[in-house]
Scaffold this active site. Sequence first.
Site, PDB file in Angstrom:
ATOM      1  N   LYS A  50       2.423  -5.891   6.035  1.00  0.00           N
ATOM      2  CA  LYS A  50       1.067  -5.797   6.585  1.00  0.00           C
ATOM      3  C   LYS A  50       0.538  -7.181   6.954  1.00  0.00           C
ATOM      4  O   LYS A  50      -0.133  -7.345   7.971  1.00  0.00           O
ATOM      5  CB  LYS A  50       0.129  -5.112   5.589  1.00  0.00           C
ATOM      6  CG  LYS A  50       0.301  -3.610   5.579  1.00  0.00           C
ATOM      7  CD  LYS A  50      -0.347  -2.958   4.390  1.00  0.00           C
ATOM      8  CE  LYS A  50       0.180  -1.539   4.242  1.00  0.00           C
ATOM      9  NZ  LYS A  50       0.098  -1.008   2.896  1.00  0.00           N
ATOM     10  N   GLN A  94      -3.574  -0.727  -1.972  1.00  0.00           N
ATOM     11  CA  GLN A  94      -2.199  -0.228  -1.920  1.00  0.00           C
ATOM     12  C   GLN A  94      -1.945   0.782  -3.046  1.00  0.00           C
ATOM     13  O   GLN A  94      -2.258   0.518  -4.209  1.00  0.00           O
ATOM     14  CB  GLN A  94      -1.224  -1.420  -2.019  1.00  0.00           C
ATOM     15  CG  GLN A  94       0.230  -1.060  -1.888  1.00  0.00           C
ATOM     16  CD  GLN A  94       0.595  -0.529  -0.499  1.00  0.00           C
ATOM     17  OE1 GLN A  94       0.064  -0.985   0.511  1.00  0.00           O
ATOM     18  NE2 GLN A  94       1.485   0.445  -0.452  1.00  0.00           N
ATOM     19  N   ASP A 117      -7.678   3.361   5.790  1.00  0.00           N
ATOM     20  CA  ASP A 117      -6.636   4.328   5.428  1.00  0.00           C
ATOM     21  C   ASP A 117      -7.105   5.762   5.698  1.00  0.00           C
ATOM     22  O   ASP A 117      -6.284   6.682   5.699  1.00  0.00           O
ATOM     23  CB  ASP A 117      -6.326   4.229   3.921  1.00  0.00           C
ATOM     24  CG  ASP A 117      -5.062   3.439   3.610  1.00  0.00           C
ATOM     25  OD1 ASP A 117      -4.118   3.497   4.426  1.00  0.00           O
ATOM     26  OD2 ASP A 117      -5.024   2.797   2.547  1.00  0.00           O
TER      27      ASP A 117
HETATM   28  N1  GUN Z   1       1.247   3.659  -0.295  1.00  0.00           N
HETATM   29  C1  GUN Z   1       2.145   4.354   0.435  1.00  0.00           C
HETATM   30  N2  GUN Z   1       1.619   4.664   1.635  1.00  0.00           N
HETATM   31  C2  GUN Z   1       0.372   4.161   1.659  1.00  0.00           C
HETATM   32  C3  GUN Z   1      -0.662   4.159   2.637  1.00  0.00           C
HETATM   33  O1  GUN Z   1      -0.548   4.699   3.743  1.00  0.00           O
HETATM   34  N3  GUN Z   1      -1.797   3.504   2.270  1.00  0.00           N
HETATM   35  C4  GUN Z   1      -1.962   2.920   1.071  1.00  0.00           C
HETATM   36  N4  GUN Z   1      -3.134   2.336   0.800  1.00  0.00           N
HETATM   37  N5  GUN Z   1      -1.022   2.907   0.136  1.00  0.00           N
HETATM   38  C5  GUN Z   1       0.138   3.525   0.446  1.00  0.00           C
END
Ligand code: GUN
Length: 281
Positions: A50, A94, A117
């Site tokens: 990211k 996350q 998200d």
């Molecule tokens: N962990 C696995 N996929 C995701 C996601 O799309 N967003 C977040 N915040 N954590 C994750």
Amino acid sequence: MSAVIMDGKALAEKVKAQIREKASKLRRQPGLAVILVGDNPASQVYVRNKERDCAQCGIMCYDYHLPQDASQEDVLDLVEKMNNYGAVDGILVQLPLPEQIDERVVLEAIAPDKDVDAFHPENVGRIMQGQAYYKPCTPAGVMEILHEYGIDPGGKHCVVVGRSNIVGKPMAMLLLHENATVTICHSRTPDLKAQCLQADILVSAVGKTGLITADMVKPGAVVIDVAMNRNEAGKLCGDVDFAAVSQVASYITPVPGGVGPMTRAMLMENTYKAAKCRIPK
Ligand code: GUN
């Protein structure tokens, strides 16, 4: 006949270049806060990716790493700080979180207008109603891939395998809003093979290597593999037996290089959208 391999990686590069161009026209850089709690190795890799995406898109990344034994209060305090931090447009916590932390409480603490998200109940509700401002990143990435390859879900039978809040459920909604007939399958579905064989578009989001075999796929179907597993050799793979299924399907996404890069590109898109809303013209 061999299926067309849908190149999510190339599409993600194109989308990110467009975001960089759009973001450069804003009066300040968009900002994304990424909160990682603990030391889950997969999460550390995701967070690093990211950061790289943000740099590519001209987005400022604010990284916060809390220890594995951080309390719920520690996480909520940080989320609250980010909610009130002017330079931060989007907040991503996350997942998964360590077990002492209640995921639901944390996700509900994120200001809905910074919830890139789209996990907050307010945004989930908008998705249900077909009024999403932020589309959930993985399902949105899948829709972009379908559009890029000229595949219209309208009137098709789509089978989504997996019912998670992150992928399965919102995926079904986005397909429904584009006029598909949608079936959601899960661990208690009695005859998964029979259901999958009905699919014009099959989306698998379970996390089980080898789950989708060639005899479960209707000839000419479109097959989307959302999973990110590791096989016994430690190699990244999805739910779909790619070699065999690509001989039956008309289109297929690879793992890696399919949905994964598009999920991350959609996070960048949502962060840009968040910034656009918050930055005066
Ligand atoms: N962990 C696995 N996929 C995701 C996601 O799309 N967003 C977040 N915040 N954590 C994750």
